[in-house]
Scaffold this motif. Structure first.
Motif, PDB file in Angstrom:
ATOM      1  N   PRO A  23       0.840  -1.194   0.000  1.00  0.00           N
ATOM      2  CA  PRO A  23       0.000   0.000   0.000  1.00  0.00           C
ATOM      3  C   PRO A  23       0.877   1.246   0.000  1.00  0.00           C
ATOM      4  O   PRO A  23       2.115   1.158   0.006  1.00  0.00           O
ATOM      5  N   ASP A  24       0.271   2.405   0.034  1.00  0.00           N
ATOM      6  CA  ASP A  24       1.003   3.659   0.115  1.00  0.00           C
ATOM      7  C   ASP A  24       1.649   3.755   1.495  1.00  0.00           C
ATOM      8  O   ASP A  24       0.950   3.815   2.505  1.00  0.00           O
ATOM      9  N   LEU A  25       2.982   3.734   1.548  1.00  0.00           N
ATOM     10  CA  LEU A  25       3.719   3.756   2.817  1.00  0.00           C
ATOM     11  C   LEU A  25       4.754   4.864   2.815  1.00  0.00           C
ATOM     12  O   LEU A  25       5.301   5.230   1.772  1.00  0.00           O
ATOM     13  N   ASP A  26       5.043   5.362   4.004  1.00  0.00           N
ATOM     14  CA  ASP A  26       6.173   6.264   4.193  1.00  0.00           C
ATOM     15  C   ASP A  26       7.432   5.493   4.580  1.00  0.00           C
ATOM     16  O   ASP A  26       8.531   5.804   4.112  1.00  0.00           O
ATOM     17  N   VAL A  27       7.282   4.489   5.450  1.00  0.00           N
ATOM     18  CA  VAL A  27       8.424   3.725   5.955  1.00  0.00           C
ATOM     19  C   VAL A  27       8.066   2.252   6.006  1.00  0.00           C
ATOM     20  O   VAL A  27       6.965   1.885   6.437  1.00  0.00           O
ATOM     21  N   LEU A  28       9.008   1.410   5.594  1.00  0.00           N
ATOM     22  CA  LEU A  28       8.844  -0.042   5.697  1.00  0.00           C
ATOM     23  C   LEU A  28       9.982  -0.602   6.534  1.00  0.00           C
ATOM     24  O   LEU A  28      11.162  -0.372   6.247  1.00  0.00           O
ATOM     25  N   PHE A  29       9.632  -1.348   7.589  1.00  0.00           N
ATOM     26  CA  PHE A  29      10.607  -2.076   8.393  1.00  0.00           C
ATOM     27  C   PHE A  29      10.624  -3.524   7.916  1.00  0.00           C
ATOM     28  O   PHE A  29       9.562  -4.167   7.886  1.00  0.00           O
ATOM     29  N   ALA A  30      11.799  -4.025   7.572  1.00  0.00           N
ATOM     30  CA  ALA A  30      11.920  -5.407   7.108  1.00  0.00           C
ATOM     31  C   ALA A  30      12.710  -6.207   8.132  1.00  0.00           C
ATOM     32  O   ALA A  30      13.882  -5.913   8.383  1.00  0.00           O
ATOM     33  N   SER A  31      12.069  -7.209   8.720  1.00  0.00           N
ATOM     34  CA  SER A  31      12.726  -8.055   9.723  1.00  0.00           C
ATOM     35  C   SER A  31      12.702  -9.489   9.209  1.00  0.00           C
ATOM     36  O   SER A  31      11.872 -10.304   9.613  1.00  0.00           O
ATOM     37  N   LEU A  32      13.610  -9.774   8.299  1.00  0.00           N
ATOM     38  CA  LEU A  32      13.666 -11.069   7.627  1.00  0.00           C
ATOM     39  C   LEU A  32      15.026 -11.717   7.866  1.00  0.00           C
ATOM     40  O   LEU A  32      16.016 -11.024   8.117  1.00  0.00           O
ATOM     41  N   PRO A  33      15.101 -13.043   7.776  1.00  0.00           N
ATOM     42  CA  PRO A  33      16.389 -13.716   7.962  1.00  0.00           C
ATOM     43  C   PRO A  33      17.404 -13.266   6.923  1.00  0.00           C
ATOM     44  O   PRO A  33      17.046 -12.876   5.802  1.00  0.00           O
ATOM     45  N   THR A  34      18.673 -13.304   7.304  1.00  0.00           N
ATOM     46  CA  THR A  34      19.730 -12.968   6.358  1.00  0.00           C
ATOM     47  C   THR A  34      19.616 -13.844   5.118  1.00  0.00           C
ATOM     48  O   THR A  34      19.458 -15.060   5.206  1.00  0.00           O
ATOM     49  N   GLY A  35      19.656 -13.208   3.965  1.00  0.00           N
ATOM     50  CA  GLY A  35      19.516 -13.905   2.694  1.00  0.00           C
ATOM     51  C   GLY A  35      18.117 -13.847   2.115  1.00  0.00           C
ATOM     52  O   GLY A  35      17.909 -14.225   0.965  1.00  0.00           O
ATOM     53  N   ALA A  36      17.154 -13.325   2.891  1.00  0.00           N
ATOM     54  CA  ALA A  36      15.758 -13.357   2.456  1.00  0.00           C
ATOM     55  C   ALA A  36      15.215 -11.998   2.021  1.00  0.00           C
ATOM     56  O   ALA A  36      14.073 -11.923   1.577  1.00  0.00           O
ATOM     57  N   SER A  37      16.023 -10.936   2.155  1.00  0.00           N
ATOM     58  CA  SER A  37      15.448  -9.617   1.896  1.00  0.00           C
ATOM     59  C   SER A  37      16.019  -8.883   0.690  1.00  0.00           C
ATOM     60  O   SER A  37      15.368  -7.981   0.153  1.00  0.00           O
ATOM     61  N   ALA A  38      17.204  -9.218   0.228  1.00  0.00           N
ATOM     62  CA  ALA A  38      17.875  -8.413  -0.796  1.00  0.00           C
ATOM     63  C   ALA A  38      17.059  -8.301  -2.073  1.00  0.00           C
ATOM     64  O   ALA A  38      16.817  -7.201  -2.584  1.00  0.00           O
ATOM     65  N   GLU A  39      16.627  -9.420  -2.605  1.00  0.00           N
ATOM     66  CA  GLU A  39      15.913  -9.391  -3.895  1.00  0.00           C
ATOM     67  C   GLU A  39      14.573  -8.693  -3.760  1.00  0.00           C
ATOM     68  O   GLU A  39      14.199  -7.862  -4.600  1.00  0.00           O
ATOM     69  N   ALA A  40      13.837  -8.989  -2.695  1.00  0.00           N
ATOM     70  CA  ALA A  40      12.506  -8.421  -2.540  1.00  0.00           C
ATOM     71  C   ALA A  40      12.565  -6.924  -2.256  1.00  0.00           C
ATOM     72  O   ALA A  40      11.784  -6.138  -2.826  1.00  0.00           O
ATOM     73  N   LEU A  41      13.473  -6.488  -1.401  1.00  0.00           N
ATOM     74  CA  LEU A  41      13.532  -5.071  -1.067  1.00  0.00           C
ATOM     75  C   LEU A  41      14.003  -4.231  -2.242  1.00  0.00           C
ATOM     76  O   LEU A  41      13.717  -3.025  -2.314  1.00  0.00           O
ATOM     77  N   ALA A  42      14.713  -4.845  -3.179  1.00  0.00           N
ATOM     78  CA  ALA A  42      15.112  -4.122  -4.386  1.00  0.00           C
ATOM     79  C   ALA A  42      13.902  -3.713  -5.214  1.00  0.00           C
ATOM     80  O   ALA A  42      13.994  -2.816  -6.065  1.00  0.00           O
ATOM     81  N   ARG A  43      12.755  -4.367  -4.999  1.00  0.00           N
ATOM     82  CA  ARG A  43      11.536  -4.064  -5.755  1.00  0.00           C
ATOM     83  C   ARG A  43      10.586  -3.126  -5.020  1.00  0.00           C
ATOM     84  O   ARG A  43       9.508  -2.822  -5.516  1.00  0.00           O
ATOM     85  N   VAL A  44      10.992  -2.660  -3.839  1.00  0.00           N
ATOM     86  CA  VAL A  44      10.176  -1.684  -3.106  1.00  0.00           C
ATOM     87  C   VAL A  44      10.352  -0.315  -3.766  1.00  0.00           C
ATOM     88  O   VAL A  44      11.480   0.097  -4.074  1.00  0.00           O
ATOM     89  N   PRO A  45       9.279   0.416  -4.008  1.00  0.00           N
ATOM     90  CA  PRO A  45       9.399   1.721  -4.670  1.00  0.00           C
ATOM     91  C   PRO A  45      10.352   2.659  -3.944  1.00  0.00           C
ATOM     92  O   PRO A  45      10.442   2.655  -2.716  1.00  0.00           O
ATOM     93  N   ALA A  46      11.077   3.458  -4.725  1.00  0.00           N
ATOM     94  CA  ALA A  46      12.052   4.380  -4.153  1.00  0.00           C
ATOM     95  C   ALA A  46      11.409   5.409  -3.233  1.00  0.00           C
ATOM     96  O   ALA A  46      12.083   5.984  -2.365  1.00  0.00           O
ATOM     97  N   SER A  47      10.121   5.644  -3.393  1.00  0.00           N
ATOM     98  CA  SER A  47       9.423   6.620  -2.560  1.00  0.00           C
ATOM     99  C   SER A  47       9.221   6.133  -1.128  1.00  0.00           C
ATOM    100  O   SER A  47       8.908   6.930  -0.240  1.00  0.00           O
ATOM    101  N   VAL A  48       9.384   4.832  -0.900  1.00  0.00           N
ATOM    102  CA  VAL A  48       9.207   4.250   0.429  1.00  0.00           C
ATOM    103  C   VAL A  48      10.565   4.152   1.117  1.00  0.00           C
ATOM    104  O   VAL A  48      11.491   3.518   0.599  1.00  0.00           O
TER     105      VAL A  48
END
Length: 325
Positions: free
Chosen positions: A68-93
């Motif tokens: 959804p429309d977010l200002d801030v996203l906190f990602a608490s994922l195991p090491t190795g599980a966040s790099a690819e997915a967070l690369a697809r988060v919009p730059a505005s977040v």
């Protein structure tokens, strides 16, 4: 309305602590929660004590394309599980990664908030330090910056509570029967936190950290990290304490103590306690650091970083006293 925030990995220990802090934050409004195994359940089903206004929020399956429309996203994922997915988060977040994938990665700022707040302000991608580095680097930073110790000869003996291992997985080492009344070293010689500690020590001290030794131990308590750090240097105890008090003057979350710090002092808080003992005749400096591994070691530090990147008071939502006893 406050800033719209989301948490990914909300049912883990780090994500749950982020939920606790954000629920009481004066400017953050939790509007999005995501997980894997918990997807489809309401927050109140996973956290029965959640405030009523958040009880009906449904945990969604993590999908960066469906944010959804977010200002801030906190990602608490195991090491190795966040790099690819967070690369697809919009730059505005704005993103604060509590996990280990982006520490000293290109395009991300290493969020050692008590040491380098000026590097964090106004940024949009923050890599939260790990729990051991949070305790270690806060204790070492004043000594390295003042040239009181050698960066090349540092030995770190670390103890952590069981929650530092995270909630996921089925490793029996973290069950009650295996961990109660037991002390166990792990991650010998190549622990995942070694690279970020070595890099930061080199940047603070201006020399190689090639001789760094780090041994963590799992102890039978729920929360807390204590590091005892052995360094080479001819400073006195008083000089070490004075350097730390000068370095952290005006900083809200670091306490320099005369007595050796204890893990209970930090429980449930974003505080870091540092203490020192030195014997210049033996060329020995002992630095000690204590944090709550889920507070300053994870979610508390993440909220502090989010405050900095959002232009909020650094202490917003983080001024609660530690839990005692």
């Amino acid at each position: 309305m406050g800033m719209r925030v989301g948490i990914v990995g909300i049912s883990g220990f780090g994500g749950g602590e982020a939920l606790r802090l954000i629920a009481a934050h004066p400017e953050f409004d939790l509007v999005y929660a995501a997980g894997e195994g918990s997807a489809g359940s309401r927050l109140v089903d996973r956290f029965p004590g959640v405030p009523p206004r958040l009880a009906g929020l449904v945990i969604e399956k993590w999908d960066p394309a469906a944010l959804p429309d977010l200002d801030v996203l906190f990602a608490s994922l195991p090491t190795g599980a966040s790099a690819e997915a967070l690369a697809r988060v919009p730059a505005s977040v704005k993103v604060v990664d509590i996990g280990g994938d982006h520490r000293y990665a290109d395009g991300w700022v290493y969020g050692l908030a008590d040491v380098w707040p000026e590097k964090i302000i106004g940024q949009t991608r923050i890599a939260n330090p790990g729990c051991f580095p949070a305790a270690t680097l806060n204790a070492l930073a004043p000594l390295l910056s003042a040239g009181l110790i050698e960066p090349a000869n540092i030995i770190i003996d670390a103890k952590t509570g069981i929650s530092g291992a995270g909630r996921g997985g089925a490793d029996s080492r973290f069950g009650f029967a295996e961990s109660n009344e037991n002390l166990q070293p792990y991650g010998l010689l190549k622990h995942t936190h070694m690279p970020e500690m070595a890099t930061t020590i080199e940047r603070l001290g201006g020399g190689s950290a090639a001789g760094l030794v780090f041994t963590p131990h799992l102890v039978p308590m729920t929360r807390g990290v204590l590091v005892t750090i052995y360094c080479r240097g001819q400073a006195t105890t008083g000089q070490c304490r004075d350097a730390a008090r000068d370095f952290y003057a005006g900083r809200a979350f670091v306490r320099v103590t005369d007595a050796p710090p204890q893990t209970k002092w930090a429980t449930g808080s974003n505080l870091a306690f540092v203490g020192y003992a030195a014997d210049p005749d033996r060329n020995l400096v002992i630095a000690m650091g204590v944090v709550d591994n889920l507070g300053k070691g994870a979610a508390g530090h993440a909220v502090q970083n989010a405050n900095l990147i959002c232009g909020l008071p650094e202490t917003a939502g983080l001024e609660g006293a530690p839990v005692w006893p």
